[in-house]
Design an enzyme around this catalytic site. Structure first.
Site, PDB file in Angstrom:
ATOM      1  N   ASN A   1       2.459  -0.804  -1.765  1.00  0.00           N
ATOM      2  CA  ASN A   1       3.539  -1.653  -2.289  1.00  0.00           C
ATOM      3  C   ASN A   1       3.469  -1.764  -3.813  1.00  0.00           C
ATOM      4  O   ASN A   1       3.251  -2.822  -4.397  1.00  0.00           O
ATOM      5  CB  ASN A   1       3.536  -3.028  -1.626  1.00  0.00           C
TER       6      ASN A   1
ATOM      7  N   ASP B   1      -8.639  -7.258   1.143  1.00  0.00           N
ATOM      8  CA  ASP B   1      -7.231  -7.538   0.862  1.00  0.00           C
ATOM      9  C   ASP B   1      -7.069  -8.081  -0.556  1.00  0.00           C
ATOM     10  O   ASP B   1      -6.327  -9.027  -0.796  1.00  0.00           O
ATOM     11  CB  ASP B   1      -6.626  -8.497   1.890  1.00  0.00           C
TER      12      ASP B   1
ATOM     13  N   HIS C   1      -5.132  -3.869  -3.162  1.00  0.00           N
ATOM     14  CA  HIS C   1      -3.860  -3.660  -3.876  1.00  0.00           C
ATOM     15  C   HIS C   1      -4.190  -3.608  -5.355  1.00  0.00           C
ATOM     16  O   HIS C   1      -4.506  -4.641  -5.953  1.00  0.00           O
ATOM     17  CB  HIS C   1      -2.884  -4.806  -3.606  1.00  0.00           C
ATOM     18  N   PHE C   2      -4.128  -2.426  -5.952  1.00  0.00           N
ATOM     19  CA  PHE C   2      -4.453  -2.275  -7.373  1.00  0.00           C
ATOM     20  C   PHE C   2      -3.213  -2.181  -8.257  1.00  0.00           C
ATOM     21  O   PHE C   2      -3.318  -1.986  -9.465  1.00  0.00           O
ATOM     22  CB  PHE C   2      -5.379  -1.077  -7.589  1.00  0.00           C
ATOM     23  N   ARG C   3      -2.022  -2.293  -7.655  1.00  0.00           N
ATOM     24  CA  ARG C   3      -0.767  -2.604  -8.360  1.00  0.00           C
ATOM     25  C   ARG C   3      -0.180  -1.531  -9.264  1.00  0.00           C
ATOM     26  O   ARG C   3       0.889  -1.750  -9.839  1.00  0.00           O
ATOM     27  CB  ARG C   3      -0.932  -3.889  -9.188  1.00  0.00           C
TER      28      ARG C   3
ATOM     29  N   HIS D   1      -2.609 -11.646  -8.455  1.00  0.00           N
ATOM     30  CA  HIS D   1      -1.412 -12.109  -9.165  1.00  0.00           C
ATOM     31  C   HIS D   1      -1.874 -12.899 -10.380  1.00  0.00           C
ATOM     32  O   HIS D   1      -2.957 -13.486 -10.373  1.00  0.00           O
ATOM     33  CB  HIS D   1      -0.550 -13.011  -8.277  1.00  0.00           C
TER      34      HIS D   1
ATOM     35  N   HIS E   1      -6.258  -7.751   8.510  1.00  0.00           N
ATOM     36  CA  HIS E   1      -6.480  -9.179   8.229  1.00  0.00           C
ATOM     37  C   HIS E   1      -6.070 -10.090   9.400  1.00  0.00           C
ATOM     38  O   HIS E   1      -5.218 -10.967   9.258  1.00  0.00           O
ATOM     39  CB  HIS E   1      -5.802  -9.618   6.930  1.00  0.00           C
TER      40      HIS E   1
ATOM     41  N   HIS F   1       0.375  -4.492   8.834  1.00  0.00           N
ATOM     42  CA  HIS F   1       0.457  -5.930   8.554  1.00  0.00           C
ATOM     43  C   HIS F   1       1.304  -6.519   9.668  1.00  0.00           C
ATOM     44  O   HIS F   1       2.495  -6.220   9.777  1.00  0.00           O
ATOM     45  CB  HIS F   1       1.112  -6.179   7.195  1.00  0.00           C
TER      46      HIS F   1
END
Length: 442
Positions: free
Chosen positions: A96, A305, A64-66, A309, A234, A181
């Site tokens: 996401n 994964d 997840h590189f946001r 944050h 995962h 997921h």
């Protein structure tokens, strides 16, 4: 007359489908041109790899590189910087973001942002939703598409697909292997009262083994019904591993370094909310079941994964604290430490991170050290001992759950399509990341 190459990797111990042995690798035009004794050859650049292991480029198929929308904790440039510092040559990034990656336009925007700005190569998952079911066959085929990702639990808004009717319709439309997921949202809602304020160790009690196995049984049943390929991300429970071992026809299995390495209750006592992620890190019984599944071949691939944050977001009192941890930069050293400890072979590591992703997802020209393939190489020193620290982390989040952990085995070089992009902890040259290509139908 001696051969001439653009790049010559000399004297390394090559690990590939042919086994493990000292061999040279000649690169021409960004692709592997020859493997063997190339001592008579000349090259524009020579990489001395004596005493090092030369692996196929590591592919991290869950990060997840946001970007866009959450760049305060990561972006495509910083995430990919961490990837290549950790020996990772390609990533599959998750949908996401803000806006969500659910349309042709939002995928194209990500590809545009990433091209020649990411240091590694890339593909982006497109979120499967109730609204884009009819578009799935088109979305799977777009440039830079890693396929469809579905959140069956642990998400909000349009990315959450928690009803069986919608899930059935999505799976029926799939052409490629899709990632899931797998946690049961109804059970998670039902068990919210199990959470103890300020106590992150209650996280695996809330998101329990039953929430995982209920969802995974439902998912695999629909995959078998429609004869579609489901990739369960995962996997964290003993019950799921036992079930999946008996249902491999249409289901593939990913595990993460943190589920193999961290264990409850210790991780929550040491790290508090910094060990909080979904699905949770569980107790030793589950960790041993994951290792057993890896040893028996049930596990197909490793993914980090990587879900960064900020410290501020992690420091909220549980359960307001955010779930997720950094991981793309530490995947290789953490797993090489396990290799050195005898928990898996270097060949199995390569299968989980290179051959496995190529095979599962139908990646074109990557995942193998073989003539004609992209010259993506992860060069590691299996004897080098280092201590992982927060200060090393390139992620904008700036922390790692492994701070202070001593490991044996370290990535010293990252080569992407024939260009050395990292050597001995330093980024070399400009970013030249490009979309990963796939065979149609995978």
């Amino acid at each position: 007359m001696s051969a001439t190459y653009d790049v010559l990797v000399k004297g390394g111990t090559v690990v590939n489908q042919d086994g493990v042995g000292v061999r040279d690798v000649g690169v021409r035009g960004g692709r592997i041109a020859a493997i063997g004794n190339l001592s008579a050859a000349t090259a524009g650049e020579v990489i001395e790899a004596s005493g090092l292991h030369v692996l196929p480029g590591v592919i991290d198929s869950q990060v997840h590189f946001r970007e866009p929308g959450l760049e305060h904790k990561e972006d495509l440039e910083s995430g990919s910087r961490g990837a290549v510092l950790g020996g990772v040559t390609a990533v599959f990034e998750m949908p996401n973001t803000k806006p969500l990656t659910t349309t042709e336009a939002t995928l194209a925007d990500k590809v545009r942002r990433a091209r020649n700005r990411m240091f590694c190569d890339f593909a982006f998952y497109v979120g499967g939703t109730r609204e884009n079911i009819d578009d799935i066959p088109m979305l799977e085929k777009l440039e830079g598409s890693a396929g469809i990702k579905v959140f069956m639990g642990s998400s909000t808004g349009d990315l959450l697909v928690d009803d069986e009717s919608s899930l059935d319709r999505i799976i029926a439309r799939l052409g490629r292997r899709a990632a899931f997921h797998s946690e049961d949202e109804a059970r998670l809602i039902e068990r919210m009262s199990v959470r103890r304020a300020g106590d992150a160790s209650s996280h695996p009690e809330w998101r329990d083994e039953e929430a995982a196995i209920i969802s995974t049984r439902r998912l695999v049943g629909l995959a078998e019904k429609h004869k579609r390929r489901a990739h369960v991300l995962h996997v964290s429970t003993a019950a799921e591993m036992e079930f999946l071992a008996a249902h491999k026809d249409w289901a593939s299995v990913e595990v993460t370094p943190h589920h193999l390495t961290l264990v409850a209750p210790d991780c929550y006592e040491r790290l508090g909310t910094y060990a909080q992620m979904n699905p949770p890190v569980r107790d030793e019984r589950h960790r041993q079941a994951i290792w057993a599944a890896l040893a028996s071949g049930v596990v197909d691939v490793l993914g980090s994964d990587h879900a960064p944050h900020t410290r501020e977001e992690k420091d909220h009192a549980y359960p307001a604290s955010h779930s997720g941890m950094t991981g793309v930069q530490t995947l290789v050293p953490i797993m090489l430490d396990h290799v050195n400890a005898g928990r898996l072979s270097i060949e199995r590591f390569v299968d989980l991170t290179s051959h496995g992703p190529q095979r599962l997802f139908g990646i074109r020209g990557k995942g193998r050290i073989a003539a004609g393939y992209d010259a993506d190489l992860t060069i590691v020193d299996l004897k080098r001992e280092e201590t992982i620290t927060h200060a090393q982390v390139a992620s904008r989040a700036g922390w790692t759950p492994y701070d202070g952990k001593r490991v044996k085995g370290w990535p010293v070089g990252t080569v992407v399509r024939g260009r050395r992009v990292m050597w001995d902890g330093e980024i070399i040259g400009a970013a030249h990341g490009a979309p990963v290509a796939f065979f149609e139908g995978f």
